[in-house]
Enzyme design. Structure first.
Site, PDB file in Angstrom:
ATOM      1  N   HIS A 161       0.819  -1.219   0.000  1.00 52.59           N
ATOM      2  CA  HIS A 161       0.000   0.000   0.000  1.00 52.59           C
ATOM      3  C   HIS A 161       0.853   1.271   0.000  1.00 52.59           C
ATOM      4  O   HIS A 161       0.353   2.342  -0.331  1.00 52.59           O
ATOM      5  CB  HIS A 161      -0.983   0.000   1.184  1.00 52.59           C
ATOM      6  CG  HIS A 161      -0.379   0.243   2.520  1.00 52.59           C
ATOM      7  ND1 HIS A 161      -0.057  -0.769   3.394  1.00 52.59           N
ATOM      8  CD2 HIS A 161      -0.056   1.391   3.164  1.00 52.59           C
ATOM      9  CE1 HIS A 161       0.436  -0.261   4.513  1.00 52.59           C
ATOM     10  NE2 HIS A 161       0.445   1.051   4.385  1.00 52.59           N
ATOM     11  N   ASP A 171       0.394  -7.724   1.608  1.00 56.48           N
ATOM     12  CA  ASP A 171       0.754  -6.303   1.647  1.00 56.48           C
ATOM     13  C   ASP A 171       2.267  -6.113   1.641  1.00 56.48           C
ATOM     14  O   ASP A 171       2.807  -5.264   2.346  1.00 56.48           O
ATOM     15  CB  ASP A 171       0.132  -5.603   2.863  1.00 56.48           C
ATOM     16  CG  ASP A 171       0.097  -4.079   2.692  1.00 56.48           C
ATOM     17  OD1 ASP A 171       0.247  -3.606   1.544  1.00 56.48           O
ATOM     18  OD2 ASP A 171      -0.057  -3.360   3.702  1.00 56.48           O
ATOM     19  N   SER A 189       4.768   2.752   7.806  1.00 56.51           N
ATOM     20  CA  SER A 189       4.456   1.598   6.958  1.00 56.51           C
ATOM     21  C   SER A 189       5.655   1.184   6.131  1.00 56.51           C
ATOM     22  O   SER A 189       6.285   2.012   5.464  1.00 56.51           O
ATOM     23  CB  SER A 189       3.306   1.933   6.006  1.00 56.51           C
ATOM     24  OG  SER A 189       2.075   1.621   6.564  1.00 56.51           O
TER      25      SER A 189
END
Length: 465
Positions: free
Chosen positions: A122, A152, A226
């Site tokens: 993402h 992911d 992230s």
């Protein structure tokens, strides 16, 4: 006057308690991503244990791990340029205008000296351009080598002039609850930020609809973290920071990382095969709970019960049956479904696992050979389809195609379930890989048709607009 001041203070205090109670008990909790010359890359695994295991807070030393990690964690900038019609006329006549570029930021981890970087899918999704900045402030344009939306995880590559510092993968299966960990990343564009915490839980799932198995930690993680590193006190990479759960969008004590064993396997698959090879057991089931245990007439509340076994799967060939309760896979204790899926996510088709199960109160051990993915959800339509079994090929009189096993509610009235798709826009569909690729190329606004066969051997056509 003093009485008035005291009364005012009590009122303010009571109001604060009321607001806190409301937010605790009535506001809905939201899960959020924390975004804002070798032929194959050099991926190293560390088998070292954690030096601070069992140590008290005053004995744990994070300085060496932090120093090792900050130079291996990078800042990832994602430039996205979206295009779209500026008016209804433009929409109908196909004219487009360029919109304002959008920039997102995240983190990544160097895993080889020649510039391979692992991050979250993402973080780099829909990118027009990717820029990676090292801890020494040098910047490089990055190439996307491959991605896996399910885990992911994404793999990037930069071409640097010198060998780069990198992190070795640790063994996330050996990570213990209560073990000290560091989260390293770039929250709110604050580069090279290190936070400390412990492993709060393992095999944590945040969605009942997706197979997930996160490491949960209370190390502070925020937007921009992230794709960053979760390391033990040796500086071994045990996870890729991915998500938080929060009512505010910022850290409130719960952060989640993709375990290193899953990330490592995804990276190796992308390098070797170009996509992720998923080794499946071939069962449907779920966690045991008091309701399920009562219905099954058992006292056991730990393990994964098997609701059904898929045809021609490794589970069927090994003799697993409906009603069995899986207690252990290899040396991994299984008390819930996310533990099972998490461990199997590090395996490939052809791998053999030893499954310990409970059947009618007796303990049995079965050796299961994992097989390729048997079913997929098709893009554009949401249909779930599977490869044809021997029985299907005989029933429908075809050798190729995919069988529809489930459809979204919007298609339920068309009676599509248990029919076999053999063509899409005149092109043959041989298997689920074919189907996924071809349906993924469909235009959202285009007109398309596919051909099916029902159990009577009759062809049917359906047009999608």
């Amino acid at each position: 006057m003093k009485k008035i001041a005291s009364l005012l203070l009590v009122s303010v205090f009571a109001g604060a308690i009321t607001l806190g109670a409301y937010k605790l008990f009535f506001e809905e909790e939201n899960y959020k991503f924390v975004t804002s010359e070798q032929e194959t890359p050099f991926v190293t695994t560390s088998n070292m244990g954690t030096s601070a295991k069992g140590a008290g807070i005053n004995e744990a030393d994070f300085t060496l791990a932090a120093e090792k990690t900050v130079n291996s964690v990078v800042h990832v900038k994602n430039l996205t340029i979206s295009k779209g019609p500026s008016s209804i006329a433009d929409f109908f006549y196909g004219f487009e205008r360029q919109q304002t570029p959008q920039v997102g930021t995240g983190s990544g981890v160097i895993i080889s000296p020649d510039g391979y970087i692992v991050t979250n899918n993402h973080v780099i999704a829909n990118s027009s351009q990717l820029e990676v900045t090292l801890n020494n402030n040098k910047s490089y344009e990055a190439e996307v080598i491959g991605t896996d939306a399910d885990s992911d995880i994404a793999l990037l590559k930069i071409d640097a002039e010198e060998e780069l510092p990198y992190l070795a993968f640790g063994d996330s299966d050996n990570t213990k609850i209560g073990e000290w960990v560091l989260a390293v990343g770039n929250p709110f564009n604050l580069t090279s930020t290190v936070t400390a915490g412990i492993v709060s839980a393992k095999a944590r799932s945040l969605s009942p609809r997706r197979a997930q198995s996160f490491i949960q930690t209370d190390a502070a993680v925020n937007p921009g973290n992230s794709g960053g590193a979760l390391v033990n006190t040796n500086g071994d990479l045990i996870g890729i920071n991915t998500a938080i759960t929060s009512q505010t969008g910022s850290y409130v004590g719960y952060a989640f990382a993709v375990p290193s064993n899953i990330a490592k396997k995804v990276v190796e698959d992308i390098m070797e095969f170009g996509n992720v090879q998923k080794g499946l057991l071939g069962i449907r089931g779920g966690d045991l709970n008091p309701e399920v245990a009562t219905e099954m007439g058992i006292d056991d509340l730990e393990g994964v019960y098997i609701a059904s076994v898929e045809e021609e799967s490794g589970a069927e060939e090994a003799g697993l049956k409906e009603g069995d309760i899986i207690k252990q896979v290899d040396n991994i204790q299984v008390s819930k479904f996310s533990q099972l899926t998490g461990y199997l996510s590090s395996k490939r088709p052809g791998d053999k696992v030893e499954v310990t199960l409970n059947r009618d109160g007796k303990s049995l051990v079965k050796n299961v050979v994992l097989k390729k993915q048997l079913s997929v959800v098709l893009p554009a339509t949401g249909f779930t389809v599977k490869n044809l079994s021997k029985k299907d090929r005989k029933t429908f009189g075809v050798s190729k195609g995919v069988k529809i096993t489930n459809v979204p509610e919007s298609y339920s009235r068309y009676g599509l379930i248990n029919k076999v798709i053999i063509e899409l826009d005149g092109e043959p569909i041989n298997n689920i890989d074919d189907a996924k690729e071809r349906f993924g190329q469909l235009s959202r606004y285009g007109r398309t048709s596919f051909t099916m066969i029902n159990e009577n051997g009759e062809k049917e056509h359906m047009i999608l607009q």
